[in-house]
Motif scaffolding. Structure first.
Motif, PDB file in Angstrom:
ATOM      1  N   THR A   1       0.818  -1.039   0.202  1.00 40.59           N
ATOM      2  CA  THR A   1       0.189  -0.204   0.498  1.00 40.59           C
ATOM      3  C   THR A   1       0.505   1.081  -0.030  1.00 40.59           C
ATOM      4  OG1 THR A   1      -2.224  -1.068   0.907  1.00 40.59           O
ATOM      5  CG2 THR A   1      -1.468   0.857   1.305  1.00 40.59           C
ATOM      6  N   VAL A   2       1.686   0.744   0.547  1.00 44.77           N
ATOM      7  CA  VAL A   2       2.909   2.297   0.833  1.00 44.77           C
ATOM      8  C   VAL A   2       3.972   2.758  -0.063  1.00 44.77           C
ATOM      9  CG1 VAL A   2       4.462   3.377   1.644  1.00 44.77           C
ATOM     10  CG2 VAL A   2       2.768   2.264   3.483  1.00 44.77           C
ATOM     11  N   LEU A   3       4.144   1.532  -1.085  1.00 44.43           N
ATOM     12  CA  LEU A   3       4.670   1.534  -2.023  1.00 44.43           C
ATOM     13  C   LEU A   3       3.869   1.778  -3.253  1.00 44.43           C
ATOM     14  CD1 LEU A   3       7.368   0.752  -3.563  1.00 44.43           C
ATOM     15  CD2 LEU A   3       6.609  -1.370  -3.677  1.00 44.43           C
ATOM     16  N   LEU A   4       2.541   1.154  -3.247  1.00 46.25           N
ATOM     17  CA  LEU A   4       1.712   2.044  -4.510  1.00 46.25           C
ATOM     18  C   LEU A   4       1.483   3.437  -3.873  1.00 46.25           C
ATOM     19  CD1 LEU A   4      -0.539  -1.281  -5.033  1.00 46.25           C
ATOM     20  CD2 LEU A   4       0.705  -0.382  -6.341  1.00 46.25           C
ATOM     21  N   TYR A   5       0.807   3.949  -3.023  1.00 44.90           N
ATOM     22  CA  TYR A   5       0.736   5.439  -2.868  1.00 44.90           C
ATOM     23  C   TYR A   5       1.984   6.301  -3.336  1.00 44.90           C
ATOM     24  CZ  TYR A   5      -3.661   5.132  -0.951  1.00 44.90           C
ATOM     25  OH  TYR A   5      -4.946   4.233  -0.309  1.00 44.90           O
ATOM     26  N   PHE A   6       3.710   5.512  -2.779  1.00 40.71           N
ATOM     27  CA  PHE A   6       4.571   6.522  -3.071  1.00 40.71           C
ATOM     28  C   PHE A   6       5.144   6.614  -4.929  1.00 40.71           C
ATOM     29  CE2 PHE A   6       9.095   6.732  -4.248  1.00 40.71           C
ATOM     30  CZ  PHE A   6       8.955   8.208  -3.128  1.00 40.71           C
ATOM     31  N   LEU A   7       4.471   5.533  -5.277  1.00 35.48           N
ATOM     32  CA  LEU A   7       4.986   4.620  -6.144  1.00 35.48           C
ATOM     33  C   LEU A   7       4.002   6.163  -7.592  1.00 35.48           C
ATOM     34  CD1 LEU A   7       6.209   1.800  -7.269  1.00 35.48           C
ATOM     35  CD2 LEU A   7       7.590   4.030  -7.270  1.00 35.48           C
ATOM     36  N   SER A   8       2.839   6.723  -7.165  1.00 32.40           N
ATOM     37  CA  SER A   8       1.714   7.261  -8.066  1.00 32.40           C
ATOM     38  C   SER A   8       1.687   8.418  -7.326  1.00 32.40           C
ATOM     39  CB  SER A   8       0.930   6.736  -7.311  1.00 32.40           C
ATOM     40  OG  SER A   8       0.203   6.375  -6.180  1.00 32.40           O
ATOM     41  N   VAL A   9       1.729   9.247  -6.005  1.00 35.88           N
ATOM     42  CA  VAL A   9       1.467  10.580  -6.085  1.00 35.88           C
ATOM     43  C   VAL A   9       2.765  11.260  -5.790  1.00 35.88           C
ATOM     44  CG1 VAL A   9       1.373  11.842  -3.610  1.00 35.88           C
ATOM     45  CG2 VAL A   9      -0.830   9.948  -3.930  1.00 35.88           C
ATOM     46  N   VAL A  10       3.834  10.984  -5.564  1.00 40.98           N
ATOM     47  CA  VAL A  10       5.589  10.980  -5.758  1.00 40.98           C
ATOM     48  C   VAL A  10       4.985  11.675  -7.485  1.00 40.98           C
ATOM     49  CG1 VAL A  10       7.612  11.434  -5.649  1.00 40.98           C
ATOM     50  CG2 VAL A  10       6.028  10.770  -3.707  1.00 40.98           C
ATOM     51  N   PRO A  11       5.483  10.977  -8.402  1.00 45.85           N
ATOM     52  CA  PRO A  11       5.975  11.537  -9.816  1.00 45.85           C
ATOM     53  C   PRO A  11       4.414  12.155  -9.970  1.00 45.85           C
ATOM     54  CG  PRO A  11       5.833   8.968  -9.227  1.00 45.85           C
ATOM     55  CD  PRO A  11       5.159   9.329  -7.966  1.00 45.85           C
ATOM     56  N   SER A  12       3.297  12.052  -9.738  1.00 46.61           N
ATOM     57  CA  SER A  12       2.260  12.762  -9.700  1.00 46.61           C
ATOM     58  C   SER A  12       2.231  14.208  -9.926  1.00 46.61           C
ATOM     59  CB  SER A  12       1.013  12.279  -9.686  1.00 46.61           C
ATOM     60  OG  SER A  12       1.545  12.794  -8.178  1.00 46.61           O
ATOM     61  N   TYR A  13       3.374  14.843  -8.667  1.00 49.15           N
ATOM     62  CA  TYR A  13       3.286  16.299  -9.128  1.00 49.15           C
ATOM     63  C   TYR A  13       4.493  16.312 -10.649  1.00 49.15           C
ATOM     64  CZ  TYR A  13       1.832  17.445  -4.462  1.00 49.15           C
ATOM     65  OH  TYR A  13       0.874  17.581  -3.610  1.00 49.15           O
ATOM     66  N   PHE A  14       5.290  15.296 -10.790  1.00 50.42           N
ATOM     67  CA  PHE A  14       6.128  16.035 -12.077  1.00 50.42           C
ATOM     68  C   PHE A  14       5.448  15.750 -13.022  1.00 50.42           C
ATOM     69  CE2 PHE A  14       9.265  13.593  -9.046  1.00 50.42           C
ATOM     70  CZ  PHE A  14      10.060  14.594  -9.277  1.00 50.42           C
ATOM     71  N   LEU A  15       3.983  15.662 -13.361  1.00 53.72           N
ATOM     72  CA  LEU A  15       3.100  15.961 -14.518  1.00 53.72           C
ATOM     73  C   LEU A  15       2.797  17.178 -14.316  1.00 53.72           C
ATOM     74  CD1 LEU A  15       0.578  12.471 -14.463  1.00 53.72           C
ATOM     75  CD2 LEU A  15       2.211  13.264 -15.666  1.00 53.72           C
ATOM     76  N   SER A  16       2.099  17.423 -13.483  1.00 55.77           N
ATOM     77  CA  SER A  16       1.829  18.430 -13.015  1.00 55.77           C
ATOM     78  C   SER A  16       1.855  18.884 -11.670  1.00 55.77           C
ATOM     79  CB  SER A  16       0.704  19.273 -14.188  1.00 55.77           C
ATOM     80  OG  SER A  16      -0.592  19.066 -13.347  1.00 55.77           O
ATOM     81  N   VAL A  17       1.724  19.804 -10.896  1.00 58.11           N
ATOM     82  CA  VAL A  17       1.348  20.508  -9.701  1.00 58.11           C
ATOM     83  C   VAL A  17       0.405  20.266  -9.324  1.00 58.11           C
ATOM     84  CG1 VAL A  17       1.782  22.132  -8.081  1.00 58.11           C
ATOM     85  CG2 VAL A  17       3.510  21.994  -9.273  1.00 58.11           C
ATOM     86  N   THR A  18      -0.951  20.805 -10.257  1.00 54.06           N
ATOM     87  CA  THR A  18      -2.576  19.666 -10.035  1.00 54.06           C
ATOM     88  C   THR A  18      -2.683  19.362 -10.175  1.00 54.06           C
ATOM     89  OG1 THR A  18      -2.740  22.153 -11.336  1.00 54.06           O
ATOM     90  CG2 THR A  18      -4.810  20.462 -11.400  1.00 54.06           C
ATOM     91  N   ILE A  19      -1.756  18.142 -10.999  1.00 51.71           N
ATOM     92  CA  ILE A  19      -2.460  16.859 -11.061  1.00 51.71           C
ATOM     93  C   ILE A  19      -1.834  16.456  -9.843  1.00 51.71           C
ATOM     94  CG2 ILE A  19      -1.599  14.722 -12.231  1.00 51.71           C
ATOM     95  CD1 ILE A  19      -3.831  15.958 -13.761  1.00 51.71           C
TER      96      ILE A  19
END
Length: 161
Positions: free
Chosen positions: A74-92
Motif C-alpha cells: 500500500t505504501v509503495l503503491l501510494y508513493f509510486l503514484s503520488v510523488v511522480p504525479s507532481y512531475f506531470l503537473s502540480v495540479t495533478i
C-alpha cells in the motif's frame, strides 16, 4: 478499476475540447492504476475481519499475503503514484494528494467514512467522481471552475451507483 479508468478517460476527452497539452495520458493512466491499487489494498487492510467473516475472496482475507506485506504494498503503491504525479503537473499532484487523504478518511479509524452513510457517499462522490474526472481533464487542460462543473455529472453518477 474499469469504472475509475472510464471516468478518467471521460475527463481527458472533455479537457481536450478546451485546450491541448502534451502531458502524457499514458503516465496519468499508469499512476492512477497504481494509486487505485493502493486505495483497494488500504480498504482491504481495514476490512480484514469483516471480509473474513463474510468469506470474501480477497487475497488478504484468505491469507495469501500478510497484513504487513499488504501495508508495504500500500505504501509503495501510494508513493509510486503520488510523488511522480507532481512531475506531470502540480495540479495533478494536488489531486492525487487529496485522493490519498480521502482514501485514509474513508477506510482508517477514527474517521471510517465507509461506515457512515453520508460520509462514505461524499468520499466516493468526491474521490471516484470529481477527482478522477479532474485528473483526466487537467492532464489536457488547466484546472478551472468549468472543469469542476463538468465533473458534477460523473460525481453524481458515482453517488447513484
Amino acid at each position: 478499476m474499469v469504472p475509475v479508468w472510464t471516468i478518467l478517460l471521460l475527463g481527458h476527452h472533455q479537457g481536450s475540447r478546451y485546450d491541448f497539452s502534451d502531458r502524457s495520458l499514458l503516465w496519468l493512466f499508469i499512476l492512477s492504476t497504481l494509486f487505485i491499487g493502493g486505495v483497494y489494498l488500504l480498504n482491504q487492510i481495514y476490512d480484514l475481519e469483516t471480509d473474513r467473516k463474510n468469506k470474501k475472496l480477497y487475497f488478504l482475507a484468505e491469507g495469501h499475503i500478510s497484513q504487513k506485506t499488504a501495508w508495504i504494498y500500500t505504501v509503495l503503491l501510494y508513493f509510486l503514484s503520488v510523488v511522480p504525479s507532481y512531475f506531470l503537473s502540480v495540479t495533478i499532484g494536488i489531486i492525487f494528494t487529496l485522493g490519498l487523504i480521502l482514501s485514509f478518511l474513508y477506510s482508517a479509524p477514527p474517521f471510517c467514512l465507509k461506515n457512515k452513510t453520508y460520509g462514505g457517499l461524499l468520499a466516493n462522490v468526491i474521490s471516484h467522481g470529481s477527482l478522477v474526472f479532474l485528473a483526466g481533464f487537467c492532464i489536457r487542460s488547466n484546472f478551472s471552475l468549468r472543469a469542476v462543473l463538468f465533473s458534477l455529472p460523473y460525481a453524481l453518477a458515482v453517488g447513484a451507483v
